[in-house]
Structures are given as structure tokens and as C-alpha cells.
Design a protein around this motif. Sequence first.
Motif, PDB file in Angstrom:
ATOM      1  N   VAL A  95     -28.495 -42.360 -17.838  1.00  0.00           N
ATOM      2  CA  VAL A  95     -27.081 -42.576 -18.170  1.00  0.00           C
ATOM      3  C   VAL A  95     -26.961 -43.441 -19.415  1.00  0.00           C
ATOM      4  O   VAL A  95     -26.153 -43.181 -20.315  1.00  0.00           O
ATOM      5  N   ASP A  96     -27.784 -44.497 -19.499  1.00  0.00           N
ATOM      6  CA  ASP A  96     -27.744 -45.366 -20.665  1.00  0.00           C
ATOM      7  C   ASP A  96     -28.159 -44.610 -21.923  1.00  0.00           C
ATOM      8  O   ASP A  96     -27.596 -44.821 -22.999  1.00  0.00           O
ATOM      9  N   ASP A 104     -17.806 -39.816 -24.918  1.00  0.00           N
ATOM     10  CA  ASP A 104     -17.011 -40.460 -23.885  1.00  0.00           C
ATOM     11  C   ASP A 104     -17.854 -40.674 -22.634  1.00  0.00           C
ATOM     12  O   ASP A 104     -18.936 -40.095 -22.476  1.00  0.00           O
ATOM     13  N   TRP A 105     -17.320 -41.501 -21.752  1.00  0.00           N
ATOM     14  CA  TRP A 105     -17.930 -41.707 -20.445  1.00  0.00           C
ATOM     15  C   TRP A 105     -17.648 -40.477 -19.581  1.00  0.00           C
ATOM     16  O   TRP A 105     -16.508 -40.152 -19.294  1.00  0.00           O
ATOM     17  N   LEU A 106     -18.718 -39.795 -19.169  1.00  0.00           N
ATOM     18  CA  LEU A 106     -18.564 -38.523 -18.471  1.00  0.00           C
ATOM     19  C   LEU A 106     -18.859 -38.601 -16.980  1.00  0.00           C
ATOM     20  O   LEU A 106     -18.858 -37.569 -16.299  1.00  0.00           O
ATOM     21  N   PHE A 107     -19.072 -39.784 -16.452  1.00  0.00           N
ATOM     22  CA  PHE A 107     -19.518 -39.900 -15.070  1.00  0.00           C
ATOM     23  C   PHE A 107     -18.417 -40.371 -14.120  1.00  0.00           C
ATOM     24  O   PHE A 107     -18.689 -40.668 -12.959  1.00  0.00           O
ATOM     25  N   GLY A 108     -17.201 -40.431 -14.618  1.00  0.00           N
ATOM     26  CA  GLY A 108     -16.050 -40.697 -13.770  1.00  0.00           C
ATOM     27  C   GLY A 108     -15.966 -42.118 -13.246  1.00  0.00           C
ATOM     28  O   GLY A 108     -16.807 -42.979 -13.527  1.00  0.00           O
ATOM     29  N   SER A 178     -15.941 -53.094 -12.073  1.00  0.00           N
ATOM     30  CA  SER A 178     -16.171 -52.089 -13.112  1.00  0.00           C
ATOM     31  C   SER A 178     -15.063 -51.042 -13.071  1.00  0.00           C
ATOM     32  O   SER A 178     -14.629 -50.614 -12.004  1.00  0.00           O
ATOM     33  N   GLU A 179     -14.643 -50.621 -14.253  1.00  0.00           N
ATOM     34  CA  GLU A 179     -13.562 -49.638 -14.330  1.00  0.00           C
ATOM     35  C   GLU A 179     -13.664 -48.848 -15.626  1.00  0.00           C
ATOM     36  O   GLU A 179     -14.233 -49.322 -16.616  1.00  0.00           O
ATOM     37  N   VAL A 180     -13.152 -47.621 -15.588  1.00  0.00           N
ATOM     38  CA  VAL A 180     -13.110 -46.785 -16.785  1.00  0.00           C
ATOM     39  C   VAL A 180     -11.878 -47.169 -17.593  1.00  0.00           C
ATOM     40  O   VAL A 180     -10.762 -47.188 -17.072  1.00  0.00           O
ATOM     41  N   ALA A 181     -12.096 -47.502 -18.869  1.00  0.00           N
ATOM     42  CA  ALA A 181     -10.997 -47.940 -19.742  1.00  0.00           C
ATOM     43  C   ALA A 181     -10.852 -46.970 -20.900  1.00  0.00           C
ATOM     44  O   ALA A 181     -11.839 -46.413 -21.401  1.00  0.00           O
ATOM     45  N   HIS A 182      -9.604 -46.760 -21.333  1.00  0.00           N
ATOM     46  CA  HIS A 182      -9.293 -45.945 -22.496  1.00  0.00           C
ATOM     47  C   HIS A 182      -9.089 -46.882 -23.680  1.00  0.00           C
ATOM     48  O   HIS A 182      -8.247 -47.784 -23.648  1.00  0.00           O
ATOM     49  N   ILE A 183      -9.886 -46.686 -24.726  1.00  0.00           N
ATOM     50  CA  ILE A 183      -9.930 -47.614 -25.845  1.00  0.00           C
ATOM     51  C   ILE A 183      -9.596 -46.883 -27.125  1.00  0.00           C
ATOM     52  O   ILE A 183     -10.007 -45.735 -27.347  1.00  0.00           O
ATOM     53  N   ASP A 185     -10.148 -47.390 -31.198  1.00  0.00           N
ATOM     54  CA  ASP A 185     -10.903 -48.201 -32.152  1.00  0.00           C
ATOM     55  C   ASP A 185     -10.067 -48.465 -33.400  1.00  0.00           C
ATOM     56  O   ASP A 185      -8.878 -48.145 -33.469  1.00  0.00           O
ATOM     57  N   ALA A 186     -10.707 -49.052 -34.413  1.00  0.00           N
ATOM     58  CA  ALA A 186      -9.985 -49.452 -35.619  1.00  0.00           C
ATOM     59  C   ALA A 186      -9.421 -48.257 -36.380  1.00  0.00           C
ATOM     60  O   ALA A 186      -8.442 -48.378 -37.104  1.00  0.00           O
ATOM     61  N   ASP A 187     -10.047 -47.108 -36.236  1.00  0.00           N
ATOM     62  CA  ASP A 187      -9.562 -45.896 -36.907  1.00  0.00           C
ATOM     63  C   ASP A 187      -8.605 -45.096 -36.036  1.00  0.00           C
ATOM     64  O   ASP A 187      -8.351 -43.926 -36.305  1.00  0.00           O
ATOM     65  N   ASN A 188      -8.101 -45.730 -34.963  1.00  0.00           N
ATOM     66  CA  ASN A 188      -7.153 -45.114 -34.048  1.00  0.00           C
ATOM     67  C   ASN A 188      -7.744 -43.885 -33.355  1.00  0.00           C
ATOM     68  O   ASN A 188      -7.037 -42.921 -33.054  1.00  0.00           O
ATOM     69  N   VAL A 189      -9.047 -43.927 -33.128  1.00  0.00           N
ATOM     70  CA  VAL A 189      -9.730 -42.878 -32.384  1.00  0.00           C
ATOM     71  C   VAL A 189      -9.850 -43.327 -30.933  1.00  0.00           C
ATOM     72  O   VAL A 189     -10.332 -44.428 -30.650  1.00  0.00           O
ATOM     73  N   SER A 190      -9.417 -42.500 -30.017  1.00  0.00           N
ATOM     74  CA  SER A 190      -9.395 -42.866 -28.603  1.00  0.00           C
ATOM     75  C   SER A 190     -10.629 -42.314 -27.896  1.00  0.00           C
ATOM     76  O   SER A 190     -11.068 -41.192 -28.151  1.00  0.00           O
ATOM     77  N   PHE A 191     -11.216 -43.135 -27.026  1.00  0.00           N
ATOM     78  CA  PHE A 191     -12.350 -42.703 -26.209  1.00  0.00           C
ATOM     79  C   PHE A 191     -12.351 -43.525 -24.923  1.00  0.00           C
ATOM     80  O   PHE A 191     -11.644 -44.527 -24.802  1.00  0.00           O
ATOM     81  N   THR A 192     -13.136 -43.092 -23.946  1.00  0.00           N
ATOM     82  CA  THR A 192     -13.221 -43.784 -22.659  1.00  0.00           C
ATOM     83  C   THR A 192     -14.604 -44.392 -22.490  1.00  0.00           C
ATOM     84  O   THR A 192     -15.617 -43.819 -22.924  1.00  0.00           O
TER      85      THR A 192
END
Length: 386
Positions: A95-96, A104-108, A178-183, A185-192
Amino acid sequence: MPPKTTESTWLHGTVAGNESEAAAPGTSSPQPVAVFAIRCVIPSLYLLIMAVGLLGNFTLLKIFAARSAARSVPNIFISSLAAGDLLLLLTCVPVDASRFFLEDWLFGEVGCKLLPAIQLTSVGVSVFTLTALSADRYKAIVNPMDIQAPNAVLWTCIKAIGIWIISILLAVPEAVFSEVAHINDADNVSFTECMRYPLKDDLHPKIHSVMILLVYLLIPLTIISIYYYHIAKTLIKSAHNLPGEYSEQSKKQMETRKRLAKIVLVFVGLFAVCWLPNHVLYMYRSFNYRKIDPSLSHMVITLLARVLSFSNSCANPFALYFLSESFRRHFNSQLCCCRRHPQPRPTSYMTNSSAIRMSSLENHARHTVAMTTLLNGHTPKQEMSL
């Protein structure tokens, strides 16, 4: 924008930043090399760690399970170490590694809660088992006249199971927070990403990093150091106080215990060296929660710390391979596909020598049992180890 606090989110942001810089025309920075290392070299290194670790730990468990004489107190603890390493290698390492080429985080949510808890459980099993091993070596060397209970192996199994239960319970907060967060970044690109603690809480990461460092490194290593201080002092004294009549037998017993103590000490040293950089880096970043260093040097240090910590899960079997002639012999036999079968002895030879050999073996066995019990209170089966 919420701060990028965990290793996974920081790496994601660094890779994204490096890719944007690499795409800029007219730049001569070495960023494409860094991107290639993150995307390809590091995951390949993780796969190598997995392959080597699975081979070594599975072979170790197979050897100990197949040989009844190897089911001694130290070997049960070493088998527990191998089981904990296998747990880490089969779950957290892949996983690491996936974080370096997945966006993105794909493991829910379930994976986000389970995987950090599994990693901390494995670390707990390792360090607490090493502490128990040091206590066992302390008892065997400092108090050799204590008669070992006939059900010592059973009690050791219970202790090993208890260590697993304690490690799991201590890792429960990892699953809770631990929790899945939606972030963004500085370029306004969203990922989890999977976060080990709430993003909006500044105090939580500091408490978490301090407790992790104390419980999983400093306190166990302090206890182990105390044990080995007394072991070293006893070994120094024993060199001048060996009993005259049984000096040769005492020397053999002491050499066996010294060899086992050396193996445990090497295991402890490997654990400390492999996990200390990761603990220090985690604490540094927890106390600089909103000041993530975007430099290439910090990225390299982070990657090296992660790889080094996971490398500990494949180090013990090979340390044992170089330190134990018995284990090395059985390990080689497991890996050898075509073993030569011994040539049968002539019937006349067997007939003429069987009676002499049986008589000699019986006398030697009785003598060994008497000497071992008299000197140490241990039966040969209980004392037999690597």
C-alpha cells in the motif's frame, strides 16, 4: 487550504510540484530525475523488500515449525517477530509503495482505518517481543540456576499471544482517528488521502508523535539496555568464576547463552537503526505541522526513512543466517532443490557397530542430562536453541 501533514499527502504534493517544474520550458533542474526515482525506483525497491522479506520470514517459520527441537523459548519469540514482519510486508508495504504512482487513496475508509493500525501493531509486536527476548536472555544468563518450568514453552506461547493482544489494543486509536480527507493543493488540484489524525487539530499530531516515540522506541530500548547492562556485567564476572570441576561444561553453556544474547542484541540494534530515522522525522514534522519543507533534500530523507523502516521486516532472518550456524544449515537445506541422499552403509558394518554405538550414545546422553540439569536446571530440549 488544509495543511499537508502526513507522509502520503506530502509526497503527493511534492511529486505534483516536481512534475510541474519538470514540464516548464528552459529549466535545467534535476527534477525529472527525482520524479523518475519516486515513480519507478522507490516502488521497485519496495517490491525487492517484499520479496526478500517474504522469503526469509516464511523460511524461518517453516524451519521452526518442522523441527520439534527448535521449539524453545527464544525461537518462539523469534517466530512471533517473523509473523509480525510478514503482516507488515503483506499489507502495509504494498500500500505504501502504491502511493508513489497512484493519484488518490484507493483503499477506502476501511483501508484507511485498518492499514495504519496494522502497521503500528507490527511495530508493537517487534519492539515488545524484543523486550521479552532480552528479559529471557537476562534470566538465562544472570540467574542460570533458576529451574525452568516444564511448561516453559507453553507459557512463552501465552506471552507471545499476550504481546499481540497488547499491540492490537494500543493500535486501536490509529483506527479511530484515521480518516480519508479531500485535499486541494496549491494549484487547486483536488485529491484524497488517508490522514492519521484530524487536519484541523494542531495538538493531536504532537501528542501522537511523542507517545509513539516513547512507547515504541525509547521506553523499550531503555528496558533492553538495563537488561543488557546486567547481562554484560554477569558475563564479565563469569569469566573469572567458572567452577573447576565442570569448567568445560560451564563454558559450553555460557557460550550458547552468549551467542543467543548476541543474536537478540543484533535484532535490537537493527530495529533501532531502521526505525529511529522514521520516528525522528515524524516528530519533526508533527511539531512543524504547518511548515512542510518542500525541498528535494527533505523528500529524499523522507523516502529513505520509510524504506529503512520497512527494511527491518526482512533483516532478522538474514541476521540470524549469518550469526547462527545451525539456522544457516537448515536455511540452505530449505532452499536447495536437489539434495544428495546419503549412501547406505553396508549391512555388515551396521551389524558390527550398532551395539557399540547404541551403548556409547546412551552413556553420553545420561551424562549430558545429568551435567546440564546439575549446572543449570534446564533440560537439553529446553536449552536447545539457535
